[in-house]
Design a protein around this motif. Structure first.
Motif, PDB file in Angstrom:
ATOM      1  N   ARG A   1       0.668  -1.153  -0.191  1.00 13.81           N
ATOM      2  CA  ARG A   1      -0.089  -0.001   0.400  1.00 13.81           C
ATOM      3  C   ARG A   1       0.582   1.293   0.161  1.00 13.81           C
ATOM      4  O   ARG A   1       2.425   1.445   0.874  1.00 13.81           O
ATOM      5  CB  ARG A   1      -0.707   0.204   1.421  1.00 13.81           C
ATOM      6  CG  ARG A   1      -1.605   1.226   1.211  1.00 13.81           C
ATOM      7  CD  ARG A   1      -1.789   1.930   2.947  1.00 13.81           C
ATOM      8  NE  ARG A   1      -0.861   2.005   3.906  1.00 13.81           N
ATOM      9  CZ  ARG A   1      -0.321   2.763   3.504  1.00 13.81           C
ATOM     10  NH1 ARG A   1      -0.217   3.289   2.718  1.00 13.81           N
ATOM     11  NH2 ARG A   1       0.931   2.657   4.514  1.00 13.81           N
ATOM     12  N   ARG A   2       0.459   2.509  -1.090  1.00 10.13           N
ATOM     13  CA  ARG A   2       1.173   3.662  -0.958  1.00 10.13           C
ATOM     14  C   ARG A   2       0.233   4.776  -0.827  1.00 10.13           C
ATOM     15  O   ARG A   2      -0.381   4.635  -1.095  1.00 10.13           O
ATOM     16  CB  ARG A   2       1.992   3.210  -2.104  1.00 10.13           C
ATOM     17  CG  ARG A   2       3.264   2.665  -2.413  1.00 10.13           C
ATOM     18  CD  ARG A   2       4.814   3.180  -1.945  1.00 10.13           C
ATOM     19  NE  ARG A   2       4.396   3.189  -0.250  1.00 10.13           N
ATOM     20  CZ  ARG A   2       4.951   1.702   0.548  1.00 10.13           C
ATOM     21  NH1 ARG A   2       5.152   0.280   0.010  1.00 10.13           N
ATOM     22  NH2 ARG A   2       4.631   1.408   1.552  1.00 10.13           N
ATOM     23  N   ASP A   3       1.379   5.763  -0.693  1.00 12.49           N
ATOM     24  CA  ASP A   3       0.408   7.243  -0.136  1.00 12.49           C
ATOM     25  C   ASP A   3       0.675   7.588  -2.173  1.00 12.49           C
ATOM     26  O   ASP A   3       2.127   7.376  -2.133  1.00 12.49           O
ATOM     27  CB  ASP A   3       0.632   8.119   0.644  1.00 12.49           C
ATOM     28  CG  ASP A   3      -0.054   9.057   0.704  1.00 12.49           C
ATOM     29  OD1 ASP A   3      -0.795   9.041   0.583  1.00 12.49           O
ATOM     30  OD2 ASP A   3       0.580  10.091  -0.066  1.00 12.49           O
TER      31      ASP A   3
ATOM     32  N   LEU B   1       2.594  17.009  -3.189  1.00  5.05           N
ATOM     33  CA  LEU B   1       2.087  16.448  -2.516  1.00  5.05           C
ATOM     34  C   LEU B   1       0.537  16.298  -1.844  1.00  5.05           C
ATOM     35  O   LEU B   1      -0.517  16.061  -0.956  1.00  5.05           O
ATOM     36  CB  LEU B   1       2.760  17.164  -0.759  1.00  5.05           C
ATOM     37  CG  LEU B   1       3.610  17.468  -0.652  1.00  5.05           C
ATOM     38  CD1 LEU B   1       4.365  18.588  -0.064  1.00  5.05           C
ATOM     39  CD2 LEU B   1       4.496  16.608  -0.038  1.00  5.05           C
TER      40      LEU B   1
ATOM     41  N   TRP C   1      -3.624  10.928   0.249  1.00  3.57           N
ATOM     42  CA  TRP C   1      -4.506  11.673   1.355  1.00  3.57           C
ATOM     43  C   TRP C   1      -3.727  13.487   1.576  1.00  3.57           C
ATOM     44  O   TRP C   1      -2.581  13.237   1.504  1.00  3.57           O
ATOM     45  CB  TRP C   1      -4.350  10.721   3.446  1.00  3.57           C
ATOM     46  CG  TRP C   1      -5.085  11.778   4.165  1.00  3.57           C
ATOM     47  CD1 TRP C   1      -5.137  12.900   4.415  1.00  3.57           C
ATOM     48  CD2 TRP C   1      -5.176  10.286   5.320  1.00  3.57           C
ATOM     49  NE1 TRP C   1      -5.569  13.023   5.544  1.00  3.57           N
ATOM     50  CE2 TRP C   1      -5.921  11.585   6.188  1.00  3.57           C
ATOM     51  CE3 TRP C   1      -4.683   9.493   6.112  1.00  3.57           C
ATOM     52  CZ2 TRP C   1      -6.252  11.306   6.881  1.00  3.57           C
ATOM     53  CZ3 TRP C   1      -5.642   8.996   6.687  1.00  3.57           C
ATOM     54  CH2 TRP C   1      -6.293  10.117   7.882  1.00  3.57           C
TER      55      TRP C   1
ATOM     56  N   SER D   1      -3.275  16.238   3.776  1.00  5.43           N
ATOM     57  CA  SER D   1      -3.565  16.653   4.880  1.00  5.43           C
ATOM     58  C   SER D   1      -2.927  18.775   4.953  1.00  5.43           C
ATOM     59  O   SER D   1      -3.374  19.164   6.072  1.00  5.43           O
ATOM     60  CB  SER D   1      -3.085  15.764   6.134  1.00  5.43           C
ATOM     61  OG  SER D   1      -1.609  15.957   5.855  1.00  5.43           O
TER      62      SER D   1
HETATM   63  C1  FMN Z   1      -3.150  11.769   8.091  1.00  3.30           C
HETATM   64  C2  FMN Z   1      -2.215  11.708   7.213  1.00  3.30           C
HETATM   65  C3  FMN Z   1      -2.122  12.339   6.656  1.00  3.30           C
HETATM   66  C4  FMN Z   1      -0.857  12.177   5.405  1.00  3.30           C
HETATM   67  N1  FMN Z   1      -1.381  14.142   4.262  1.00  3.30           N
HETATM   68  C5  FMN Z   1      -0.299  13.819   3.158  1.00  3.30           C
HETATM   69  C6  FMN Z   1       0.052  14.478   2.832  1.00  3.30           C
HETATM   70  O1  FMN Z   1      -1.021  15.945   3.369  1.00  3.30           O
HETATM   71  N2  FMN Z   1       0.542  15.127   1.655  1.00  3.30           N
HETATM   72  C7  FMN Z   1       1.010  14.019   1.087  1.00  3.30           C
HETATM   73  O2  FMN Z   1       1.680  14.278   0.312  1.00  3.30           O
HETATM   74  N3  FMN Z   1       1.134  12.862   2.031  1.00  3.30           N
HETATM   75  C8  FMN Z   1       0.331  12.594   3.596  1.00  3.30           C
HETATM   76  N4  FMN Z   1      -0.030  11.663   3.423  1.00  3.30           N
HETATM   77  C9  FMN Z   1       1.076  10.254   3.164  1.00  3.30           C
HETATM   78  C10 FMN Z   1       2.274   9.731   3.835  1.00  3.30           C
HETATM   79  O3  FMN Z   1       3.238  10.793   3.817  1.00  3.30           O
HETATM   80  C11 FMN Z   1       2.889   8.663   3.459  1.00  3.30           C
HETATM   81  O4  FMN Z   1       1.527   7.859   4.055  1.00  3.30           O
HETATM   82  C12 FMN Z   1       4.041   8.161   4.467  1.00  3.30           C
HETATM   83  O5  FMN Z   1       5.046   9.115   4.137  1.00  3.30           O
HETATM   84  C13 FMN Z   1       3.926   6.943   4.298  1.00  3.30           C
HETATM   85  O6  FMN Z   1       4.031   5.818   2.461  1.00  3.30           O
HETATM   86  P1  FMN Z   1       3.149   5.189   2.263  1.00  3.30           P
HETATM   87  O7  FMN Z   1       1.642   5.590   2.758  1.00  3.30           O
HETATM   88  O8  FMN Z   1       3.168   5.521   0.373  1.00  3.30           O
HETATM   89  O9  FMN Z   1       3.455   4.024   3.056  1.00  3.30           O
HETATM   90  C14 FMN Z   1      -0.976  11.751   4.500  1.00  3.30           C
HETATM   91  C15 FMN Z   1      -0.346  10.283   5.422  1.00  3.30           C
HETATM   92  C16 FMN Z   1      -2.090  10.057   6.484  1.00  3.30           C
HETATM   93  C17 FMN Z   1      -1.765   8.582   7.515  1.00  3.30           C
END
Ligand code: FMN
Length: 208
Positions: free
Chosen positions: A20-22, A97, A152, A154
């Motif tokens: 899973r990735r963001d 982002l 996500w 934020s």
């Molecule tokens: C509550 C929450 C808010 C986040 N907000 C942002 C964001 O505004 N921009 C962004 O690029 N990533 C955001 N992320 C993603 C995180 O950067 C990401 O989950 C983390 O770097 C780990 O990477 P992965 O999810 O690919 O494993 C957010 C993640 C969470 C859980």
């Protein structure tokens, strides 16, 4: 019914979690997601655990490009402020982002404030909101199982997002998500690859 899972099932779950990735705008595709699949993903969210089985989540799917553009303008404003906070780190300014406009669809995930007392929410008020986050994680994993990315976002003021989406005061914005097919899923978090943060190890777990 007592369902026994197999080692193969566990391996699949582990893979989905690890892979899973963001996802942000540089990787999203506009490819349409079938309603059936979108429903499966939302159903996964809907079967998350919740305090007192209150299921305090509400989902708003946003296809409208004008609204998405307004949200994007809010992101730009907020990110301008964030860039100042991170001005010592040159990397920040080059990070993508969000994927508000590039993704197939956006999803606002809301917390509905309770109208009655909720079992289990009498000492800790935030557990209702935590329940919504459980739903988001379910959604994120099920989306990945369908090879669909979630990001996500934020870096947004909830008040501004609520205004653009006409959300009333009984709801709190918990998450603003971008959802869509992707050209690639990274094998590790981008922020790990870029040395922004290291991954925690289990050695940090305390036993007392
Ligand atoms: C509550 C929450 C808010 C986040 N907000 C942002 C964001 O505004 N921009 C962004 O690029 N990533 C955001 N992320 C993603 C995180 O950067 C990401 O989950 C983390 O770097 C780990 O990477 P992965 O999810 O690919 O494993 C957010 C993640 C969470 C859980």
């Amino acid at each position: 019914m007592r369902k026994e899972f197999t080692k193969a099932d566990i391996e699949i779950l582990k893979n989905i979690m690890l892979q899973r990735r963001d996802v942000r705008g540089n990787r999203f595709l506009k490819t349409q997601i079938d309603d059936e699949i979108l429903n499966e993903i939302l159903n996964a969210a809907n079967c998350a655990p919740s305090v007192g089985f209150s299921q305090p989540w509400k989902f708003i799917l946003i296809k409208d490009e004008t609204k998405r553009d307004k949200i994007y303008q809010e992101f730009l404003k907020e990110n301008k402020k964030a860039k100042k906070i991170f001005e010592d780190n040159k990397l920040y300014a080059n990070l993508k982002l969000e994927g508000i406009k590039e993704s197939y669809i956006n999803l606002a995930v809301l917390y509905e404030k309770p109208k009655k007392s909720i079992l289990g929410q009498t000492s800790q008020k935030k557990v209702g909101e935590y329940s919504v986050v459980c739903a988001i994680q379910n959604l994120w994993l099920m989306a990945r199982a369908y090879n669909i990315g979630v990001g996500w976002i934020s870096i947004l003021k909830p008040k501004k997002v609520k205004k653009i989406l006409n959300i009333d005061k009984n709801y709190k914005l918990i998450a603003y998500l971008a959802i869509g097919y992707v050209n690639e899923f990274l094998d590790e978090p981008e922020l790990l690859k870029l040395n922004w943060e290291k991954r925690k190890t289990l050695e940090e777990i305390q036993t007392i």
